[in-house]
Design a protein around this motif. Structure first.
Motif, short mmCIF file in Angstrom:
data_model
loop_
_atom_site.label_atom_id
_atom_site.label_comp_id
_atom_site.label_asym_id
_atom_site.label_seq_id
_atom_site.Cartn_x
_atom_site.Cartn_y
_atom_site.Cartn_z
N GLN A 104 -14.57 0.50 5.32
CA GLN A 104 -13.63 0.76 4.24
C GLN A 104 -12.24 0.56 4.79
O GLN A 104 -12.06 0.40 5.99
N LEU A 105 -11.28 0.58 3.90
CA LEU A 105 -9.94 0.17 4.32
C LEU A 105 -9.39 1.00 5.48
O LEU A 105 -8.96 0.48 6.50
N THR A 106 -9.40 2.32 5.33
CA THR A 106 -8.76 3.15 6.35
C THR A 106 -9.51 3.04 7.68
O THR A 106 -8.89 3.03 8.75
N PHE A 133 1.20 4.26 1.44
CA PHE A 133 0.10 5.06 0.90
C PHE A 133 -0.23 6.17 1.90
O PHE A 133 -0.29 5.93 3.10
N SER A 135 -2.86 7.62 3.01
CA SER A 135 -3.94 7.39 3.97
C SER A 135 -3.43 6.54 5.14
O SER A 135 -3.76 6.79 6.30
N ASP A 136 -2.59 5.55 4.84
CA ASP A 136 -2.04 4.70 5.89
C ASP A 136 -1.14 5.53 6.81
O ASP A 136 -1.17 5.39 8.03
N TYR A 193 2.05 -0.01 -3.17
CA TYR A 193 1.18 0.55 -4.20
C TYR A 193 1.96 1.27 -5.30
O TYR A 193 1.53 1.30 -6.44
N ASP A 218 -1.44 -4.16 5.16
CA ASP A 218 -2.41 -3.49 4.31
C ASP A 218 -2.36 -4.21 2.97
O ASP A 218 -1.33 -4.19 2.29
N ALA A 220 -4.30 -3.68 0.26
CA ALA A 220 -5.04 -2.97 -0.79
C ALA A 220 -4.62 -3.44 -2.19
O ALA A 220 -5.45 -3.65 -3.06
N HIS A 221 -3.31 -3.59 -2.39
CA HIS A 221 -2.80 -3.98 -3.70
C HIS A 221 -2.46 -5.46 -3.80
O HIS A 221 -1.92 -5.92 -4.80
N CYS A 241 -9.04 -3.13 0.63
CA CYS A 241 -10.20 -2.54 -0.03
C CYS A 241 -10.59 -3.50 -1.15
O CYS A 241 -9.85 -4.42 -1.48
N TYR A 243 -12.21 -2.33 -4.23
CA TYR A 243 -12.50 -1.69 -5.53
C TYR A 243 -11.32 -1.78 -6.48
O TYR A 243 -11.45 -1.40 -7.62
N LYS A 244 -10.16 -2.27 -6.01
CA LYS A 244 -9.00 -2.40 -6.89
C LYS A 244 -9.11 -3.75 -7.60
O LYS A 244 -10.01 -3.96 -8.39
C1 LIG Z 1 -6.04 2.28 -2.20
C2 LIG Z 1 -5.37 2.30 -0.89
C3 LIG Z 1 -5.98 2.87 0.24
C4 LIG Z 1 -7.33 3.55 0.14
O1 LIG Z 1 -7.95 3.68 1.36
P1 LIG Z 1 -9.56 3.80 1.46
O2 LIG Z 1 -9.80 3.79 2.90
O3 LIG Z 1 -10.12 2.63 0.70
O4 LIG Z 1 -9.96 5.08 0.79
C5 LIG Z 1 -5.31 2.80 1.45
N1 LIG Z 1 -4.09 2.21 1.53
C6 LIG Z 1 -3.47 1.67 0.46
C7 LIG Z 1 -2.14 1.03 0.59
C8 LIG Z 1 -4.08 1.73 -0.78
O5 LIG Z 1 -3.47 1.21 -1.85
#
Ligand SMILES: *Cc1c(COP(=O)(O)O)cnc(C)c1O
Length: 430
Positions: A104-106, A133, A135-136, A193, A218, A220-221, A241, A243-244
């Motif tokens: 997964q992304l993280t 984000f 998580s980052d 994001y 990253d 993701a978006h 990721c 799922y977006k």
């Molecule tokens: C959606 C998103 C994530 C989500 O992280 P997961 O590991 O997929 O849960 C992380 N970073 C960014 C910039 C995001 O937009």
């Protein structure tokens, strides 16, 4: 294009849309018996209609072959992930050997940092966005800590200037230059994001490399939203990721890019696992780790086939649509239409205390499909009322509302209907 706020105009654009047939390949949530207005593809893309069939194939093969499915299944599970190299390469602007679907992304961000964040006592800083984000941010902070650094000291966070909403490229470049002697890594969201801003990825790679740092993104978006040329831009690594905008389902398998110049470098430190082992000799089960000389060399575990079955259905749709170029063409028109509709709200709101200020860049080269809007003078109630009226969008405290018209499945009529819904809620309809 000259836009018009009428249903006839919207329907005419949909008739002319070369991608119109793709809407039917997605399952929309319903509101009062009709398709809801879905503008949250930036958060969770809609389910491609082909997912169920792909899942069923794997479940049937699991029932029929059990362990032999690794080699005998219609899509042998042993090499299942290999089917993604080509489509991902096309979407990311990469070579097939540079991309891999995994984890997964993280998780992937951490794995990439094991290889590309190699701090020394004098060169240990990480440059990122202040509004990255969460998580980052946690990943970057804890990576710095793992190496014994104080996260506050190690992270250089670039914020928008006072009174502004967007990070300025010149501020990023200046920070890279100012910290050239201490900078180990630059890691930024290709599309922010929160604001939907696209940053100048090749420009920042060039500056980062000049400073002696690695540069990663990253995406993701960005993945499935804008055109990317990761190989040509000389990006060291990227993660995303799926799922977006890539519509591969909740918690779906993610992806990583590692530039060709690094994939054969078996001396790069990394975390190893058996699926990263050279595949010709993997099952000799030798003692010492010999990585594959492709992005697959960063894989740890065997492929999550059920999650990948959905990813496969989603990427098949992208390939059928011809990749990002035609999608981006429509996206520019569709997001331009939303921008026009929002401007119409503000014209009608003149003299009132409320205003919808788009903070996403006006320049279409600096944005993807999402528009982020500050709802001045309004609270979460506005968002709640939209939701009750069958509009899917999202709200970030204190007052940012985000709409993402997605070119694969959103129509001009969707955008027009959104306009009507908002006008009714704000009592500004004609
Ligand atoms: C959606 C998103 C994530 C989500 O992280 P997961 O590991 O997929 O849960 C992380 N970073 C960014 C910039 C995001 O937009």
């Amino acid at each position: 294009m000259k836009y018009s706020n009428t249903l006839e105009f919207a329907k005419e654009q949909d008739r002319k849309d070369p991608l119109k047939k793709f809407r039917k390949k997605f399952l929309f949530p319903k509101h009062n018996g009709r398709e809801a207005l879905y503008f949250t593809g930036n958060s969770l893309g809609l389910q491609p209609a082909g997912v169920l069939k792909n899942l069923k194939t794997e479940l049937d093969d699991w029932a029929r072959y059990a362990v032999e499915g690794h080699f005998d299944a219609k899509n042998p599970w042993y090499s299942y992930h290999e089917m993604f190299a080509k489509p991902l390469a096309k979407l990311m602007g990469a070579k097939p050997a540079e991309v891999v679907a995994m984890n997964q992304l993280t998780v992937n961000l951490h794995l990439m940092m094991v290889s590309f964040y190699r701090p020394t006592p004098s060169r240990y800083k990480i440059l990122c966005e202040s509004n990255a984000f969460p998580s980052d941010q946690y990943a970057l902070q804890t990576q710095a800590q793992v190496h014994g650094f104080n996260a506050k000291d190690a992270l250089i966070e670039i914020a928008p200037r006072k009174g502004e909403n967007l990070v300025r490229k010149e501020d990023i470049l200046k920070a890279i230059e100012d910290n050239a002697n201490e900078l180990a890594l630059v890691i930024i969201g290709g599309v922010n994001y929160l604001t939907g801003q696209v940053i100048d990825m090749p420009g920042i790679v060039e500056a980062g490399h000049k400073a002696g740092a690695y540069v990663g993104y990253d995406l993701a978006h960005a993945a499935g939203n804008i055109e990317l040329k990761l190989h040509d831009w000389n990006v060291d690594f990227a993660v995303w990721c799926t799922y977006k905008y890539l519509n591969s389902g909740p918690g779906a398998v993610a992806g990583a890019f590692i530039h060709e110049k690094h994939i054969k470098n078996t001396k790069l430190p990394r975390f190893g696992g058996w699926w990263g082992y050279d595949k010709d000799t993997r099952f000799l089960m030798k003692h010492d780790f010999v990585p594959m000389q492709t992005a697959e060399g960063w894989q740890l575990s065997n492929a999550p086939v059920l999650s990948m079955a959905a990813h496969k259905a989603a990427l098949d749709v992208f390939m059928e649509a011809g990749g990002m170029a035609p999608l981006r063409k429509k996206s520019l028109l569709l997001t331009g239409y939303l921008e026009y509709i929002v401007a119409g709200w503000n014209t009608k709101l003149k003299g009132r205390k409320i205003k919808l200020e788009i903070i996403t860049p006006q320049n279409s080269a600096e944005r993807g499909c999402q528009l982020s809007i500050i709802a001045h003078g309004m609270g979460r109630d506005f968002y709640n009322t939209l939701t009750k009226n069958g509009v899917f969008c999202d709200w970030r405290n204190p007052n940012v509302i985000r709409f993402a018209p997605v070119p694969l499945y959103n129509s001009f009529e969707d955008v027009w209907r959104l306009g009507q819904a908002v006008e009714k809620i704000l009592k500004i309809s004609n």
